[in-house]
Design a protein around this motif. Structure first.
Motif, PDB file in Angstrom:
ATOM      1  N   GLY A 196      -7.022   6.269  -0.274  1.00 25.60           N
ATOM      2  CA  GLY A 196      -7.251   6.051  -1.695  1.00 25.60           C
ATOM      3  C   GLY A 196      -7.363   4.575  -1.996  1.00 25.60           C
ATOM      4  N   PRO A 197      -7.753   4.215  -3.221  1.00 25.55           N
ATOM      5  CA  PRO A 197      -7.917   2.806  -3.581  1.00 25.55           C
ATOM      6  C   PRO A 197      -6.584   2.099  -3.722  1.00 25.55           C
ATOM      7  N   GLU A 198      -6.625   0.791  -3.598  1.00 24.71           N
ATOM      8  CA  GLU A 198      -5.427  -0.015  -3.820  1.00 24.71           C
ATOM      9  C   GLU A 198      -5.039   0.081  -5.288  1.00 24.71           C
ATOM     10  N   MET A 199      -3.744   0.254  -5.550  1.00 29.07           N
ATOM     11  CA  MET A 199      -3.251   0.408  -6.919  1.00 29.07           C
ATOM     12  C   MET A 199      -2.221  -0.678  -7.199  1.00 29.07           C
ATOM     13  N   PRO A 200      -2.663  -1.828  -7.716  1.00 30.20           N
ATOM     14  CA  PRO A 200      -1.729  -2.931  -7.981  1.00 30.20           C
ATOM     15  C   PRO A 200      -0.600  -2.486  -8.900  1.00 30.20           C
ATOM     16  N   VAL A 201       0.592  -2.987  -8.632  1.00 33.11           N
ATOM     17  CA  VAL A 201       1.775  -2.638  -9.424  1.00 33.11           C
ATOM     18  C   VAL A 201       1.888  -3.610 -10.590  1.00 33.11           C
ATOM     19  N   SER A 202       2.195  -3.087 -11.767  1.00 34.68           N
ATOM     20  CA  SER A 202       2.260  -3.913 -12.971  1.00 34.68           C
ATOM     21  C   SER A 202       3.435  -4.893 -12.913  1.00 34.68           C
ATOM     22  N   ALA A 203       3.351  -5.934 -13.730  1.00 34.58           N
ATOM     23  CA  ALA A 203       4.386  -6.968 -13.754  1.00 34.58           C
ATOM     24  C   ALA A 203       5.774  -6.412 -14.093  1.00 34.58           C
ATOM     25  N   PRO A 204       5.902  -5.525 -15.099  1.00 37.24           N
ATOM     26  CA  PRO A 204       7.244  -4.994 -15.381  1.00 37.24           C
ATOM     27  C   PRO A 204       7.866  -4.262 -14.194  1.00 37.24           C
ATOM     28  N   VAL A 205       7.059  -3.491 -13.476  1.00 33.30           N
ATOM     29  CA  VAL A 205       7.589  -2.773 -12.312  1.00 33.30           C
ATOM     30  C   VAL A 205       7.967  -3.761 -11.207  1.00 33.30           C
ATOM     31  N   ARG A 237       0.812  -1.218   0.000  1.00 30.77           N
ATOM     32  CA  ARG A 237       0.000   0.000   0.000  1.00 30.77           C
ATOM     33  C   ARG A 237       0.844   1.267   0.000  1.00 30.77           C
ATOM     34  N   TYR A 238       2.131   1.132  -0.219  1.00 28.73           N
ATOM     35  CA  TYR A 238       3.015   2.302  -0.235  1.00 28.73           C
ATOM     36  C   TYR A 238       2.531   3.342  -1.245  1.00 28.73           C
ATOM     37  N   ASN A 239       2.195   2.880  -2.463  1.00 32.05           N
ATOM     38  CA  ASN A 239       1.845   3.847  -3.508  1.00 32.05           C
ATOM     39  C   ASN A 239       0.496   4.506  -3.282  1.00 32.05           C
ATOM     40  N   THR A 240      -0.335   3.952  -2.403  1.00 30.47           N
ATOM     41  CA  THR A 240      -1.580   4.625  -2.047  1.00 30.47           C
ATOM     42  C   THR A 240      -1.281   6.001  -1.455  1.00 30.47           C
ATOM     43  N   PHE A 241      -0.199   6.074  -0.676  1.00 30.86           N
ATOM     44  CA  PHE A 241       0.197   7.320  -0.024  1.00 30.86           C
ATOM     45  C   PHE A 241       1.151   8.136  -0.910  1.00 30.86           C
ATOM     46  N   SER A 242       2.111   7.473  -1.540  1.00 31.97           N
ATOM     47  CA  SER A 242       3.163   8.188  -2.263  1.00 31.97           C
ATOM     48  C   SER A 242       2.669   8.841  -3.547  1.00 31.97           C
ATOM     49  N   ALA A 285       4.264   4.189 -11.022  1.00 28.59           N
ATOM     50  CA  ALA A 285       3.679   3.129 -10.202  1.00 28.59           C
ATOM     51  C   ALA A 285       3.922   3.329  -8.719  1.00 28.59           C
ATOM     52  N   LEU A 286       5.108   3.839  -8.351  1.00 28.71           N
ATOM     53  CA  LEU A 286       5.496   3.877  -6.941  1.00 28.71           C
ATOM     54  C   LEU A 286       5.666   5.273  -6.367  1.00 28.71           C
ATOM     55  N   GLY A 287       5.792   6.281  -7.216  1.00 25.08           N
ATOM     56  CA  GLY A 287       5.990   7.625  -6.701  1.00 25.08           C
ATOM     57  C   GLY A 287       7.402   7.919  -6.259  1.00 25.08           C
ATOM     58  N   LEU A 288       8.353   7.080  -6.681  1.00 22.69           N
ATOM     59  CA  LEU A 288       9.767   7.333  -6.403  1.00 22.69           C
ATOM     60  C   LEU A 288      10.582   6.762  -7.543  1.00 22.69           C
ATOM     61  N   THR A 289      11.826   7.222  -7.668  1.00 27.00           N
ATOM     62  CA  THR A 289      12.688   6.778  -8.756  1.00 27.00           C
ATOM     63  C   THR A 289      13.347   5.444  -8.414  1.00 27.00           C
TER      64      THR A 289
END
Length: 287
Positions: A143-152, A86-91, A188-192
């Motif tokens: 916010g809603p859960e945002m699943p991370v794509s396979a490439p990421v 759930r990191y990207n929910t916040f980031s 996807a994650l809000g960070l590099t």
């Protein structure tokens, strides 16, 4: 002060950790999402970007340079690493959503959880389950859960294996140009990728908390340039010198450190591999 917090407590949970300790006065900038919980009647104050927020339960987005001040009572912090689901929910929230003051009545279960940890009533698998449940509840309110794509996910796994991986290597791994791979990762994650790699090094270093190992050895095994680099990054993230954590004050043998990582690192095993890629194994912490 709460009698159980004369010495800080730290629970390491794999993709998150929980800290309970005395009042905080610090300037920090963390890669993690932080849930800050006051364990007494005085609220916590966060000052950043020319604004201030005050409350007993606050969600703080990553990479926010802020001054944190609490009252005389103890506090608890839950930090979500970039690998947390759930990191990207916040980031990935809007830029103006730097700090969210949460409703203590709605999230009374979270406050009860961290108080139980501070009181040494909650640990191990029960602690992990409770933190997971209540963090998901808070995240759903943001916010809603945002699943991370396979490439990421593939790039994240590659960086965990080798934090020194560059974008060219990661892009080829997922069949994308380096620039496109970078854009996909940040979206996807809000960070590099570079920030994620540094976060992974910090997470690895945390595996040695309470081990009394020399900081030079830990820095080398976790991919930092040297102990000074590790010390600088740790101070910036946590507002305290690393000796506070890696030395005797939080020694596992004294029962003040709840080592609950899903995977622990062995120096004996790690020494057989390049410093940027220490091997992780399940089992007890190597003292």
């Amino acid at each position: 002060m709460h009698k159980t917090l004369a010495t800080p407590r730290l629970g390491l949970l794999g993709d998150s950790f929980i800290y309970a300790g005395p009042n905080i006065q610090a300037d920090v900038c963390r890669h993690s999402v932080t849930l800050a919980c006051a364990l007494g009647p005085e609220p916590i104050t966060i000052a950043a970007e020319g604004r201030s927020w005050q409350g007993h339960l606050l969600a703080i987005r990553p990479f926010l340079k802020r001054a944190v001040a609490s009252g005389p009572a103890p506090v608890a912090l839950i930090d979500l690493e970039p690998s947390h689901p759930r990191y990207n929910t916040f980031s990935c929230q809007a830029p103006d959503a730097s700090v969210t003051v949460l409703d203590t009545a709605r999230f009374a279960g979270l406050l009860s959880c961290v108080q139980g940890f501070a009181d040494q009533r909650l640990s191990g698998s029960q602690l992990r389950a409770a933190v997971c449940l209540h963090v998901a509840d808070v995240a759903d309110s943001i916010g809603p859960e945002m699943p991370v794509s396979a490439p990421v996910l593939q790039m994240m796994a590659a960086v965990r294996m080798d934090p020194a991986s560059d974008l060219g290597v990661l892009g080829r791994r997922v069949g994308l140009p380096a620039r496109r791979a970078s854009q996909l990762f940040v979206s996807a994650l809000g960070l590099t990728v570079r920030q994620y790699a540094l976060a992974e090094k910090i997470r690895r270093a945390a595996m040695f908390l309470g081990s009394r190992r020399p900081l030079t050895d830990i820095a080398q095994l976790c991919g930092f340039a040297d102990s000074a680099h590790l010390a600088k990054v740790w101070q910036r993230c946590y507002g305290m010198c690393p000796s506070t954590f890696f030395g005797g004050r939080l020694a596992a043998s004294h029962g003040n450190l709840d080592l609950a990582w899903r995977q622990q690192v062995s120096l004996a095993d790690a020494a057989q591999y390049p410093s940027a890629s220490p091997v992780l194994r399940r089992g007890s912490f190597a003292p």
